[in-house]
Design an enzyme around this catalytic site. Structure first.
Site, PDB file in Angstrom:
ATOM      1  N   LYS A   1       0.837  -1.203   0.000  1.00 33.52           N
ATOM      2  CA  LYS A   1       0.000   0.000   0.000  1.00 33.52           C
ATOM      3  C   LYS A   1       0.874   1.257   0.000  1.00 33.52           C
ATOM      4  O   LYS A   1       0.689   2.156  -0.818  1.00 33.52           O
ATOM      5  CB  LYS A   1      -0.899   0.006   1.253  1.00 33.52           C
ATOM      6  N   ASN A   2       1.827   1.308   0.914  1.00 36.13           N
ATOM      7  CA  ASN A   2       2.598   2.542   1.063  1.00 36.13           C
ATOM      8  C   ASN A   2       3.490   2.822  -0.142  1.00 36.13           C
ATOM      9  O   ASN A   2       3.775   3.979  -0.441  1.00 36.13           O
ATOM     10  CB  ASN A   2       3.430   2.503   2.356  1.00 36.13           C
TER      11      ASN A   2
ATOM     12  N   CYS B   1      -4.516  13.094  12.750  1.00 36.51           N
ATOM     13  CA  CYS B   1      -4.691  11.659  12.578  1.00 36.51           C
ATOM     14  C   CYS B   1      -4.662  11.031  13.958  1.00 36.51           C
ATOM     15  O   CYS B   1      -3.985  11.512  14.853  1.00 36.51           O
ATOM     16  CB  CYS B   1      -3.566  11.117  11.728  1.00 36.51           C
TER      17      CYS B   1
ATOM     18  N   ARG C   1       1.251  14.345  13.476  1.00 37.30           N
ATOM     19  CA  ARG C   1       1.663  14.130  12.085  1.00 37.30           C
ATOM     20  C   ARG C   1       1.582  15.380  11.206  1.00 37.30           C
ATOM     21  O   ARG C   1       0.820  15.439  10.243  1.00 37.30           O
ATOM     22  CB  ARG C   1       0.855  12.992  11.453  1.00 37.30           C
TER      23      ARG C   1
ATOM     24  N   ASP D   1       4.672   0.230  12.037  1.00 35.50           N
ATOM     25  CA  ASP D   1       3.450  -0.346  11.478  1.00 35.50           C
ATOM     26  C   ASP D   1       3.249  -1.818  11.853  1.00 35.50           C
ATOM     27  O   ASP D   1       2.226  -2.408  11.483  1.00 35.50           O
ATOM     28  CB  ASP D   1       3.448  -0.203   9.945  1.00 35.50           C
TER      29      ASP D   1
ATOM     30  N   ARG E   1      -8.644  -0.026   4.509  1.00 35.54           N
ATOM     31  CA  ARG E   1      -7.663   0.913   3.966  1.00 35.54           C
ATOM     32  C   ARG E   1      -6.364   0.193   3.599  1.00 35.54           C
ATOM     33  O   ARG E   1      -5.652   0.633   2.704  1.00 35.54           O
ATOM     34  CB  ARG E   1      -7.350   2.008   4.992  1.00 35.54           C
TER      35      ARG E   1
HETATM   36  C1  UD1 Z   1       4.674   6.564   6.453  1.00 37.03           C
HETATM   37  C2  UD1 Z   1       3.727   5.411   6.258  1.00 37.03           C
HETATM   38  C3  UD1 Z   1       3.156   4.954   7.607  1.00 37.03           C
HETATM   39  C4  UD1 Z   1       4.289   4.651   8.583  1.00 37.03           C
HETATM   40  C5  UD1 Z   1       5.268   5.813   8.663  1.00 37.03           C
HETATM   41  C6  UD1 Z   1       6.498   5.500   9.501  1.00 37.03           C
HETATM   42  C7  UD1 Z   1       2.788   5.887   4.077  1.00 37.03           C
HETATM   43  C8  UD1 Z   1       1.588   6.251   3.281  1.00 37.03           C
HETATM   44  N1  UD1 Z   1       2.628   5.834   5.403  1.00 37.03           N
HETATM   45  O1  UD1 Z   1       3.909   7.633   6.997  1.00 37.03           O
HETATM   46  O2  UD1 Z   1       2.367   3.780   7.381  1.00 37.03           O
HETATM   47  O3  UD1 Z   1       3.754   4.413   9.862  1.00 37.03           O
HETATM   48  O4  UD1 Z   1       5.717   6.169   7.346  1.00 37.03           O
HETATM   49  O5  UD1 Z   1       7.152   4.388   9.010  1.00 37.03           O
HETATM   50  O6  UD1 Z   1       3.835   5.590   3.539  1.00 37.03           O
HETATM   51  N2  UD1 Z   1       6.678  14.215  10.842  1.00 37.03           N
HETATM   52  C9  UD1 Z   1       6.777  15.549  11.131  1.00 37.03           C
HETATM   53  N3  UD1 Z   1       6.709  16.441  10.090  1.00 37.03           N
HETATM   54  C10 UD1 Z   1       6.543  16.044   8.791  1.00 37.03           C
HETATM   55  C11 UD1 Z   1       6.455  14.661   8.509  1.00 37.03           C
HETATM   56  C12 UD1 Z   1       6.526  13.769   9.558  1.00 37.03           C
HETATM   57  O7  UD1 Z   1       6.922  15.954  12.293  1.00 37.03           O
HETATM   58  O8  UD1 Z   1       6.473  16.900   7.902  1.00 37.03           O
HETATM   59  C13 UD1 Z   1       6.776  13.215  11.949  1.00 37.03           C
HETATM   60  C14 UD1 Z   1       5.558  12.345  12.092  1.00 37.03           C
HETATM   61  O9  UD1 Z   1       4.572  12.964  12.885  1.00 37.03           O
HETATM   62  C15 UD1 Z   1       6.134  11.102  12.746  1.00 37.03           C
HETATM   63  C16 UD1 Z   1       7.528  11.008  12.109  1.00 37.03           C
HETATM   64  O10 UD1 Z   1       7.808  12.309  11.591  1.00 37.03           O
HETATM   65  O11 UD1 Z   1       6.263  11.294  14.123  1.00 37.03           O
HETATM   66  C17 UD1 Z   1       7.677   9.995  10.994  1.00 37.03           C
HETATM   67  O12 UD1 Z   1       6.633  10.156  10.088  1.00 37.03           O
HETATM   68  P1  UD1 Z   1       6.775   9.831   8.530  1.00 37.03           P
HETATM   69  O13 UD1 Z   1       7.949   8.944   8.324  1.00 37.03           O
HETATM   70  O14 UD1 Z   1       6.726  11.115   7.773  1.00 37.03           O
HETATM   71  O15 UD1 Z   1       5.457   9.013   8.265  1.00 37.03           O
HETATM   72  P2  UD1 Z   1       4.493   9.100   7.019  1.00 37.03           P
HETATM   73  O16 UD1 Z   1       5.283   9.326   5.773  1.00 37.03           O
HETATM   74  O17 UD1 Z   1       3.350   9.991   7.315  1.00 37.03           O
END
Ligand code: UD1
Length: 423
Positions: free
Chosen positions: A22-23, A118, A123, A309, A401
């Site tokens: 999915k991701n 979320c 996030r 995850d 999802r």
């Molecule tokens: C992706 C995955 C999700 C997985 C996560 C971590 C997808 C669609 N989803 O989510 O299933 O749990 O990686 O492996 O691929 N953060 C910030 N600012 C930002 C972006 C992130 O503070 O602009 C923080 C987030 O709140 C979190 C951490 O960084 O605490 C890591 O998040 P991130 O790796 O960005 O996760 P996603 O890409 O949203």
């Protein structure tokens, strides 16, 4: 609203096919926006998140057709006539923010709604925005939308220093940098297999990228990209989830299409509980033949560490282990919502901040429980498979999802599980 009803009934045996990730698919799909030529993804998973991304891309003017029962996504973005990603679609799925980088790189302007909060934590998307600013984007936040412009109509290469690892922000940076003028260096980049998959696809499209899978990625921007056909990498989270099914119930299950390289840290912890894991020519074979599993401590980390995850699902297993396990959640601040639900099934869990102490019990007891997010929902199903009596998991739209054909896959290895309509 549907529920899933599971009745614990002993060991599981057989084979389960693992779908495309999915991701990975959610970051590969927006790559269509980078070219006027067709981009075709094979091995796509059939999930509601993929349908949400389809609707989002179509709202921008892309053509997206699901072929072969949804396993093939044929996309074409020769006519992108709308550059606004509306709140109504974006709010459903945080990964929608991934259209921002490629739209901006292609046409020099884009407006994307900020994704809402979320359940598993705040996030924010600040790192996505900082990365695009490092490529020269001018951003303005107005009425819940990011208004982005590239001065002169084109992004320029730059250095992006992420203060911590973000999968999504690394993806957005890559999807923008491939068409920027000049060289982009991404420091502290995410190393997840989904990033490697995205880079492999972008490279087929003509992008010049080096360093994927390491923490520094260098992109040499090109003037245009071409079409390509790319198979989506196997879903390592679905793989890990189903590896836990025979671990928690006993039995022997072969996962077809997955590879242990995708989840090395998880396999290490699973083996430490006493479960046997081996590679086969077609995937991975997991078996637990006798006795209870042993407690083990787990800390979630960015790849190649233990994936956040799989934390909820691993907790379900550890609820039945001999001894006390400590689970530390280091990625998301609020990702133990499954704990109170597991406790309704007799689990002994003590949550304090980002740490959960789990003392295993000999047998969980079936109960009505509620899914609070995607991974939590499947952890409750796993717990139900190992519990005495019936477990009814409500709010299963979370499950849809990210897991295709759960009932069929688990009943195929002998689980007693069905989906029922309620109300
Ligand atoms: C992706 C995955 C999700 C997985 C996560 C971590 C997808 C669609 N989803 O989510 O299933 O749990 O990686 O492996 O691929 N953060 C910030 N600012 C930002 C972006 C992130 O503070 O602009 C923080 C987030 O709140 C979190 C951490 O960084 O605490 C890591 O998040 P991130 O790796 O960005 O996760 P996603 O890409 O949203």
């Amino acid at each position: 609203m549907d529920s899933i009803v599971v009745t614990g009934n002993g060991p599981l045996n057989g084979q389960i096919e693992i779908a495309g990730a999915k991701n990975a698919c959610l970051t590969l799909m927006p790559a269509t926006l980078l070219t006027e030529e067709p981009l075709t993804l094979t091995n796509a998973p059939r999930l509601s998140d993929i349908r949400t991304m389809t609707v989002l891309l179509q709202s921008l003017g892309a053509e997206v057709s699901a072929l072969q029962d949804g396993k093939v996504l044929a996309m074409s973005s020769h006519d992108i006539h709308n550059h606004t990603a509306e709140y109504d679609i974006v709010r459903k799925m945080r990964a929608s923010i991934l259209v921002l980088g490629p739209m901006l790189a292609r046409d020099g302007h884009a407006i994307v709604s900020l994704p809402g909060g979320c359940a598993i934590g705040a996030r924010p998307v600040d790192l996505h925005l900082k990365a695009l600013e490092a490529l020269g984007a001018e951003l303005e936040l107005k009425d819940g939308y990011v208004h982005a412009k590239a001065p002169g109509g084109r992004l320029v290469g730059g250095t992006i220093d992420f203060p911590f690892v973000s999968v999504g922000a690394t993806e957005n940076a890559l999807l923008a940098a491939v068409l920027a003028k000049g060289t982009t260096v991404i420091n502290n980049a995410a190393r997840e297999p989904e990033i490697v998959d995205l880079v492999e696809c972008l490279r087929k499209m003509g992008a010049q990228i080096e360093g994927e899978g390491r923490s520094t990625i260098t992109v040499q921007g090109v003037d245009r990209l071409n079409g390509a056909t790319h198979p989506v990498v196997a879903d390592r989270i679905e793989l890990g989830t189903y590896m836990l099914a025979p671990a928690i119930c006993g039995g022997e299950v072969e996962l077809l299409g997955g590879s242990m390289d995708l989840i090395g840290a998880f396999v290490e912890k699973l083996e430490a509980t006493g479960v046997s894991v081996e590679a086969t020519p077609n995937g991975v074979l997991v078996s637990r033949k006798n006795g209870r599993v042993q407690a083990v401590d787990v800390t979630t980390e960015p790849f190649p560490g233990f994936p956040t995850d799989l934390q909820a699902q691993m907790m379900a297993l550890l609820c039945t282990a001999e001894g006390t396990s400590v689970l530390e959640e280091k990625i998301f601040e609020n990702r133990f919502m499954h704990a109170p639900e597991l406790m309704r099934m007799g689990a002994q869990i003590d949550v304090s901040g980002g740490t959960a102490k789990v003392t295993g019990v000999e047998k969980l007891k079936g109960a009505p429980v509620m899914a609070t997010d995607l991974r939590a929902s499947v952890s409750l199903i796993l717990a139900g498979l190992a519990a005495e009596g019936e477990t009814r998991v409500s709010r299963v739209y979370h499950l849809d999802r990210g897991y295709e054909k759960v009932v069929r896959k688990l009943s195929g290895v002998g689980a007693q599980i069905e989906r029922v309509k309620e109300g």
